[in-house]
Write a protein that holds these residues in place. Structure first.
Motif, short mmCIF file in Angstrom:
data_model
loop_
_atom_site.label_atom_id
_atom_site.label_comp_id
_atom_site.label_asym_id
_atom_site.label_seq_id
_atom_site.Cartn_x
_atom_site.Cartn_y
_atom_site.Cartn_z
N UNK A 59 0.86 -1.18 0.00
CA UNK A 59 0.00 0.00 0.00
C UNK A 59 0.90 1.23 0.00
N UNK A 60 0.91 1.93 -1.12
CA UNK A 60 1.80 3.08 -1.29
C UNK A 60 0.96 4.35 -1.28
N UNK A 61 1.32 5.26 -0.40
CA UNK A 61 0.62 6.55 -0.32
C UNK A 61 1.20 7.52 -1.33
N UNK A 62 0.33 8.13 -2.10
CA UNK A 62 0.76 9.06 -3.11
C UNK A 62 1.24 10.37 -2.52
N UNK A 63 1.70 11.28 -3.36
CA UNK A 63 2.20 12.56 -2.86
C UNK A 63 1.06 13.43 -2.32
N UNK A 64 1.40 14.26 -1.38
CA UNK A 64 0.39 15.17 -0.82
C UNK A 64 0.05 16.24 -1.84
N UNK A 65 -1.24 16.48 -2.00
CA UNK A 65 -1.71 17.48 -2.94
C UNK A 65 -1.62 18.86 -2.31
N UNK A 66 -1.17 19.82 -3.09
CA UNK A 66 -0.96 21.16 -2.54
C UNK A 66 -1.21 22.21 -3.61
N UNK A 67 -2.25 22.02 -4.39
CA UNK A 67 -2.53 22.95 -5.49
C UNK A 67 -3.65 23.92 -5.14
N UNK A 68 -4.81 23.39 -4.78
CA UNK A 68 -5.95 24.25 -4.47
C UNK A 68 -5.92 24.65 -3.00
N UNK A 69 -6.77 25.59 -2.66
CA UNK A 69 -6.85 26.06 -1.28
C UNK A 69 -7.35 24.95 -0.37
N UNK A 70 -8.29 24.18 -0.86
CA UNK A 70 -8.81 23.08 -0.05
C UNK A 70 -7.71 22.05 0.23
N UNK A 71 -6.89 21.77 -0.75
CA UNK A 71 -5.81 20.81 -0.55
C UNK A 71 -4.74 21.36 0.38
N UNK A 72 -4.52 22.65 0.35
CA UNK A 72 -3.51 23.24 1.22
C UNK A 72 -3.96 23.25 2.67
N UNK A 94 -2.97 9.85 -6.10
CA UNK A 94 -2.75 8.42 -6.32
C UNK A 94 -1.30 8.13 -6.64
N UNK A 95 -0.91 6.91 -6.35
CA UNK A 95 0.41 6.40 -6.74
C UNK A 95 0.17 5.09 -7.47
N UNK A 96 0.37 5.12 -8.79
CA UNK A 96 -0.06 4.00 -9.63
C UNK A 96 1.14 3.21 -10.17
N UNK A 97 2.23 3.24 -9.43
CA UNK A 97 3.40 2.52 -9.95
C UNK A 97 3.18 1.01 -9.97
N UNK A 98 2.22 0.52 -9.16
CA UNK A 98 1.96 -0.92 -9.11
C UNK A 98 0.77 -1.32 -9.98
N UNK A 99 0.30 -0.40 -10.82
CA UNK A 99 -0.87 -0.69 -11.65
C UNK A 99 -0.53 -0.45 -13.12
N UNK A 100 0.35 -1.24 -13.70
CA UNK A 100 0.73 -1.00 -15.10
C UNK A 100 -0.35 -1.47 -16.07
N UNK A 101 -0.36 -0.83 -17.22
CA UNK A 101 -1.21 -1.24 -18.34
C UNK A 101 -0.34 -2.01 -19.32
N UNK A 102 -0.75 -3.22 -19.63
CA UNK A 102 0.02 -4.08 -20.53
C UNK A 102 -0.43 -3.78 -21.96
#
Length: 1480
Positions: free
Chosen positions: A919-932, A939-947
């Motif tokens: 279970x990998x936690x993605x990066x913290x969002x810091x773009x909008x005021x709500x996210x700040x 999301x962190x999708x490194x374990x969900x490749x598309x073949x």
């Protein structure tokens, strides 16, 4: 203490209530048994009066009695056995557990939010409860405390099970109900028999139990009438006879059973007996023959030690018909040898859980089925009539009699009511015996003793809530008892005096806590009666709690703990813990510590559930505070207790926490913990083998450090071949380097897409980690492996062994028609549901057979997947067998199951199978005021490749690729391209940030060797052997930069097309292409990035392209340093040459090599020029030796004449063509206009331009039009020159006793006349550090005005005259020589010119060398020259005698036309113009 349902006043009043006995005839019992109740059970719910009672005290004052409760019970003639009482108390506590599904109580204490009552101890443990959410639901209550119903049940049962004693009268019977059925043949005679039986029990010496309050016990005659069977008239007749015999206040007609149970009705009759069912189940019990299991009886009565078991028992009946159902107490043990309390707790808990869960046992029947609501009212009315008309008048009468009796005996004695004791001292123990029994409980008073009469009066007053009189009597009796050293009696009086003082209305006196302390000490230390001491402590603690004296209450409760009763000690320690948490300043750590102690005592008492609950509550305080050893102990105990209670999930969770925390235990203890966990875990897995594999706690997985690599196993280098470095898991991630690769890829993609990057462009990332951009689904290619690198950490000091380690995955097929149910995800989680061969057709999973980890080791495992179909792959986690490394030493020999007789179940080398999710936690969002303002993660999708479908796969090998070069050295290598896939490869390109380092050649490169073997010992250049006539003369050629990949439309200089046959590399095919390299001009270590770009001919693939990376490391050594400068020539040889002008180029070459590479000497073999306007014409100073040899630190100087390209050359081809002119200094000509010389020249020119685009500057290959109104540009253009010099050299190197010839080229770009240019970038002096100034940003500066030096190049001047002139001064004294002054406008605009001839050299040194002369005629001229105009001005010079004269005295001033604000600027002085005047 914890919060109770009753107030302290209600608790005390209900603990001491008037006791009423019951004697029933057999017929009366049968009438009540229709409702599955006996008579005492029938009236029990109605024994609390709903209205106030009144009575008069001895002073004839009316006393109001509120909320009075009486206790009605059957007569039992044997006191309960102490062991049976202990067993009953243990069972009621065991049955009472926190109810499931209730909202947990939360106490906020400082920084702690404590979840006191767990929602379900069976199904949850504290660390899984959401305390915060529960707290928000309960935060409306500021003083919300936890409840402990098991303690209240224990306390209630304890008070009711206390046997009656002789030193007090509170538990003595005040009255007796004689109950006879109206169906009796002779009811009156039956009343007489019951009355005689009661008299015999009370006054016969055969019965010492129960105890009776007064000799003349109140007898109340009750005629029980069954409405459904007996005629009402008969009952009325008998009742009338009873009233005549016993009086209206001594008898009562009770009518019940208004309906039959067989009649079905929709009327819902309330069941007031249900609240007593659970309490009485354990009290009205019958033991099995083995004496170990407890059966819950279906007859439910209130907790009362004076009630017999009725339901299901055929009581013995005496010959006279009076039932003898009071011979034995229901709690009497069947086997006196049984020590008590040794019963199977699990069986009891199992039965208790059924009751707690609300599951009705199969034997439960309905109670009160024949009673209607009117019957309930009749029973309630009967209790009120009995109390108000019978019991209370009897108590009032008894109080008056006792008071009168004591007052009449009042004398000069020391107390109020103990007058002349000597009259009544005949039955007392002699004084000697009293002295002997001092400080003991052995003193006995006769029933008629005045002290006991006072105590009896006090108890009566206390029972009817007359606390003032009760306190006075207790206080008086206390003094008498203490004087007589009757310590048991004195302790009892002290206890009740303190309680009476507390209960007095209006609080006339403070609560005498020291009375209670003295009483407790006396009971415990003197009388050795822990039961009475416990009762006293329970009362005092409750009173102290009500007065918010939690500290005193906790001290009292802790002092009452002892080794004789683990259950009592556990309950009191738990209540002491609640006292600590409910203080004004909560003592949280003391709460936790005493909860641990309580849990330990609960465990010793066999109360496993309560022990587990206490440890769980204490864990909330210790968890996460750094007390790891305490946490380990608590978790270990929780695990053991949960395992014993068959709560295997909780046991696994507890042991899991021991293992995952940073443990400070020793290695042996950690090994024991691990084996305990594996044993418990194995039991869990055996119970549910089909369930999904649960999570394993070991080893710890650093999920964020997980890396995913998409790529195949590349071939290694063979011989001279060097494989491309590309990307591998062994390389450390460099964020800056990754950004460079991304920019390169964007650059080549933009070139492919005609300058625009597609919207859906996704940079290629072969290795994903925590620092890469993982917001998009990565793209993998079918039939190419996916490697997942998982970082394991063993936190323990013992080694671990993982076997059969593999990845868990889920696959969703896309665009795959052959697979059945292709839309359903397929997973390898359940091996039994999917065949292995079927899964292998989808995704092949690599299994690591053994993966060992030493103690506290961090180790990396690389697990591989090979997808065989296209779709979406989700990597879920890892699955493996966790094993302990076998050891010969048994660390912990205890059995974790707690079951003896099975041997040592903690075995070495135990193995269990489980999983861990990634279970990998993605990066913290810091773009909008709500996210700040909140914490949100992407999301962190490194374990969900598309073949994706198959793509071409390129491998690149470098042949003869050097690792060291001289600066500017040219070396030829070869590159092999191999397509190792089954798909054709097309669109091959290479991109680099250093295009000046390499070239694949141009169309002119076909004449060079095309294979590595053919190119050995051959020059990398294209050469032609020349004859001696061509020496020092320039050989020119005209080329277009487009032929070398420059300026070709939208192409970028950093992106180079690699020529392939038919532009396609077929599957399995390979090709070798030549590659020319040039050492960077700066010495040191250089990293050169190559990004090879290629595509699939099929453009429909989701993956549009692929790239291959290579980083070449080149170490360069110093070679030559070239400096060049250019100046104008003053000669005008012809008209054509005069218009375009010519230049002198001075070139200094220095050997700066320090023999690091074994270089002996350098030879300058050729100097070439390249420009669109200028070209070399010839070498002015040829040396005798054609080769210019330079050894270490030698410097050579060359001078060349440069002329402008002829007009026909400049316009014969494209406007952007360059003219290359070669001046040969050796034996052969290096054709500089071909590969590789021209390639590196053009790339070097591009790299030297600082971020200039192809459409600007000289790289556009289109002459720029200078606007005449732009003064700065016009002026600068006059002094600018676009001339590039290429110095080609050879170096002779001795290596391994062999002489090698190296060759290379250096570039110098001449931009400005008179300004020196260098082949190497000069080091800039470090600027002096200045203070930082914060100023307001100003407007951008205006373009600077041209400098004086720049303005001095507007006009080029030249004097034309004869070098020598003969004149006969003897015949003619003045010599006049004609001189022509040629003026050339070098600018593209009109220029105003002023010529001043009046200037003369006045320097003495000049006058010594040159003579003085005079200009004749006009001495100042004003001209206006058009752009590029040449003007001739005829002058005359006058000489008076022979000599050498300098004619270069005219001064020329110029300015641009129409620039009135600009002053004329003096033009550069021409070279000295010497003339010789001869006298003839």
């Amino acid at each position: 203490m914890a919060q109770c349902l009753q107030s302290v006043q209600e608790f005390i009043q209900d603990s001491f209530v008037p006791m009423v006995a019951v004697l029933c005839s057999e017929d009366a019992e049968q009438v009540t048994r229709k409702n599955n109740l006996n008579f005492s059970e029938l009236v029990r719910p109605f024994c609390r009066l709903t209205s106030e009672g009144h009575m008069r005290d001895p002073n004839n004052q009316i006393q109001v009695i509120k909320n009075l409760k009486i206790h009605v019970s059957n007569i039992v003639t044997q006191p309960p056995h102490p062991a049976a009482i202990r067993k009953m108390l243990s069972e009621v506590v065991s049955v009472s557990q926190p109810a499931e599904g209730l909202v947990a109580n939360v106490i906020t204490a400082g920084d702690y939010d404590l979840n006191i009552s767990d929602r379900s101890v069976k199904a949850s443990v504290p660390w899984y409860n959401s305390w915060k959410e529960t707290l928000t639901q309960l935060n409306t209550s500021k003083s919300f405390t936890a409840t402990t119903p098991w303690f209240e049940t224990y306390r209630e049962t304890f008070f009711q099970s206390m046997p009656a004693s002789d030193h007090e009268f509170l538990n003595h019977y005040l009255a007796c109900m004689l109950v006879v059925s109206s169906n009796e043949p002779q009811p009156v005679e039956q009343f007489l028999k019951l009355s005689q039986e009661q008299h015999r029990i009370q006054h016969s010496s055969d019965y010492t139990y129960p105890k009776w309050f007064t000799p003349n016990t109140l007898k109340y005659y009750v005629l029980l009438h069954d409405i459904s069977e007996v005629e009402e008239q008969r009952a009325d007749t008998v009742y009338e006879e009873m009233k005549q015999r016993y009086g209206t206040q001594g008898c009562y007609l009770l009518k019940i059973n208004s309906r039959t149970s067989a009649i079905s009705t929709d009327e819902q009759i309330p069941d007031p007996w249900s609240q007593y069912l659970q309490k009485s189940n354990l009290q009205n019990q019958e033991l099995y023959e083995d004496g170990t299991s407890v059966v819950m009886g279906s007859t439910n009565t209130e907790n009362n030690v004076s009630e017999p078991e009725v339901d299901g028992i055929d009581p013995s009946v005496k010959a006279d018909g009076v039932p003898n159902n009071f011979k034995t107490h229901p709690l009497q043990l069947d086997h006196p040898s049984d020590p008590g309390g040794s019963f199977d707790a699990l069986d009891t808990l199992r039965n208790a859980v059924q009751i707690t869960d609300g599951k009705k046992p199969s034997t439960v029947t309905t109670h009160g089925a024949c009673l209607t609501l009117n019957d309930h009212d009749r029973i309630r009315q009967f209790i009120q009539e009995f109390t108000f008309r019978g019991l209370l008048p009897h108590i009032e009468k008894s109080i008056r009699q006792l008071n009168d009796q004591l007052v009449s005996r009042k004398g000069l004695s020391r107390s109020l009511f103990s007058a002349t004791k000597k009259w009544f001292s005949g039955g007392k123990v002699p004084e000697k015996s009293i002295a002997e029994l001092k400080n003991t409980a052995g003193l006995l008073y006769p029933p008629e003793a005045p002290e006991l009469q006072i105590r009896k009066l006090a108890d009566l007053c206390f029972l009817v809530q007359h606390y003032d009189l009760a306190y006075n009597c207790y206080h008086t009796a206390k003094k008498d008892f203490l004087n007589d050293q009757a310590m048991l009696y004195a302790a009892g009086a002290l206890e009740m005096a303190a309680v009476s003082a507390f209960l007095q209305p209006g609080a006339p006196r403070p609560y005498p806590a020291h009375y209670m302390d003295t009483a407790i000490q006396t009971y415990r230390d003197v009388c050795k009666n822990m039961v009475l001491a416990e009762r006293c402590a329970l009362l005092s603690a409750e009173i102290l709690k009500s007065q918010v004296k939690c500290s005193e209450a906790a001290t009292l409760l802790i002092r009452m703990t002892s080794e004789d009763s683990d259950l009592r000690s556990a309950l009191l320690l738990e209540q002491a813990a609640h006292c600590f948490i409910n203080m004004r300043s909560p003592m949280v750590r003391k709460f936790a510590f005493h909860m641990i102690l309580a849990g330990h005592r609960f465990s010793k008492a066999g109360q496993k559930r309560h022990a587990l609950r206490c440890y769980c509550q204490a864990m909330q305080v210790y968890k996460g505070k750094g007390w790891s050893l305490a946490e380990d102990h608590i978790n270990f105990t929780i695990g053991r207790q949960s395992f014993t209670l068959k709560q295997l999930d909780n046991a696994v969770s507890a042991f899991r926490h021991i293992l995952i925390n940073d443990s400070k235990q020793t290695a042996s203890q950690q090994g024991a913990f691990l084996r305990e966990y594996l044993y418990v875990y194995k039991n869990v897995s055996q119970l549910s083998p089909d369930d999904p594999l649960p999570q394993l706690p070991l080893p710890c997985i650093q999920s964020s450090a997980t890396r995913v690599f998409f790529g195949h196993d590349r071939r290694l280098a063979e011989g001279q071949k060097q494989a491309a470095t590309h990307v591998s898991l062994d390389q450390e991630f460099d964020c800056e380097l990754s950004q460079q690769w991304k920019e390169l890829e964007e650059q080549v993609v933009a070139v492919v897409n005609r300058g625009a990057i597609p919207v859906n462009f996704q940079p290629t990332q072969y290795c994903l980690n925590s620092q890469t951009d993982n917001l998009r689904f990565p793209l993998a290619v079918v039939q190419e492996p996916i490697i997942v690198e998982v970082v394991f950490k063993n936190p323990l000091k013992v080694p671990l062994l993982l076997t059969d380690l593999s990845l868990l995955w889920k696959f969703q097929s896309k665009d795959f028609g052959q697979l059945q149910n292709g839309d359903e995800p397929i997973s390898n989680e359940k091996e039994a549901h999917v065949k292995a061969t079927f899964k292998n057709e989808i995704v092949s999973t690599e299994v690591i057979l053994e993966f060992s980890m030493s103690s506290e080791e961090t180790k990396v495992a690389r697990l591989k997947l090979l997808p065989h179909q296209t779709g979406e792959l989700h990597i879920l986690g890892v699955v493996y067998n966790l094993e302990t490394v076998p050891s010969v030493n048994v660390v912990d020999g205890t059995d974790p199951s707690g079951v003896q007789g099975e041997g040592n179940l903690v075995i070495n080398g135990m193995s269990v199978r489980g999983r861990q999710d990634l279970e990998i936690q993605g990066p913290r969002l810091n773009n909008t005021k709500e996210e700040k303002t909140s914490v949100k993660h992407g999301p962190d999708r490194r374990l969900d490749p598309i073949i994706t479908p198959p793509m071409p796969l390129l491998e690149v090998f470098f042949i003869n690729f050097p690792t060291g070069l001289l600066c500017g050295e040219i070396r030829k290598a070869f590159v092999e391209f191999v397509n190792v896939s089954k798909v054709p490869l097309a669109g091959l390109k290479v991109a680099s940030k250093h295009p000046e380092f390499f070239t694949f050649g141009s169309n002119t490169a076909a004449l060079t060797p095309q294979s590595p073997t053919a190119s050995e010992n051959c020059s990398a250049y294209k050469t032609i052997v020349t004859d001696s006539t061509s020496a020092c003369t320039a050989l020119t050629s005209l080329v277009s930069p487009v032929d070398f990949g420059m300026g070709s439309g939208n192409s970028s200089l950093g992106v180079i097309d690699i020529p392939l046959p038919d532009s396609v590399l077929l599957p399995g095919a390979s090709i070798q292409l030549p590659l020319w390299l040039r050492g960077p001009d700066k010495e040191g270590v250089h990293e050169i990035q190559f990004l090879f770009y290629y595509e699939s001919p099929n453009k429909l693939s989701k993956l549009s392209h692929r790239v291959l990376r290579h980083t070449a490391v080149i170490c360069t050594s110093r070679s030559l340093s070239v400096r060049a400068t250019v100046c104008r020539s003053n000669t005008f040889q012809d008209e054509e040459d005069g218009r375009n002008g010519n230049m002198l180029v001075f070139v200094d070459v220095e050997n700066i090599n320090t023999n690091e590479a074994g270089v002996r000497e350098f030879h300058i073999v050729q100097v070439s020029s390249s420009s669109k306007k200028w070209r070399f014409q010839k070498c002015i100073n040829p040396s005798e030796d054609k080769d210019a040899k330079l050894t270490s630190r030698e410097r050579g100087k060359l001078c060349f004449k440069a002329t402008t390209c002829k007009y026909q050359e400049a316009t014969s081809g494209a406007l952007g063509k360059y003219t290359f002119a070669d001046i040969i200094l050796g034996n052969e000509q290096i054709i500089s206009a071909t590969t590789p010389c021209a390639d590196f020249f053009f790339r070097s020119c591009h790299s030297s331009e600082s971020k200039k685009t192809l459409t600007n500057g000289y790289t556009s290959f289109v002459p720029a039009r200078w606007p005449t109104d732009d003064v700065g540009k016009v002026v600068r253009k006059c002094s600018e020159i676009d001339l590039n010099i290429i110095v080609l050299w050879k170096a002779y190197v001795v290596e391994d006793n062999k002489q090698l010839i190296l060759e290379g080229q250096l570039h110098v770009a001449l931009q400005t006349i008179g300004k020196e240019a260098y082949s190497l970038s000069q080091k800039q002096e470090a600027q002096e550090m200045v203070l930082l100034k914060l100023i307001r940003p100003e407007q951008p500066p205006l373009p600077a005005r041209p400098s004086v030096e720049q303005l001095s190049h507007l006009i080029k001047t030249s004097l034309h005259y004869p070098e020598s002139y003969d004149h006969p001064f003897l015949h003619k004294s003045l010599c006049v020589v004609p001189v022509t002054l040629m003026l050339s406008n070098c600018s593209q605009a009109g220029v105003d010119v002023i010529i001043d001839l009046r200037h003369k050299a006045i320097s003495p040194e000049t006058l010594e060398v040159h003579g003085s002369f005079t200009w004749l005629g006009q001495t100042q001229f004003k001209l206006q020259l058009k752009a590029q105009e040449i003007h001739k001005l005829q002058l005359k010079a006058c000489f008076i005698h022979a000599g050498v004269y300098n004619l270069g005295t005219p001064r020329v001033f110029a300015k641009l036309t129409d620039q009135g604000s600009m002053c004329e600027t003096s033009q550069q002085n021409s070279m000295p113009a010497l003339i010789i005047i001869n006298n003839i």
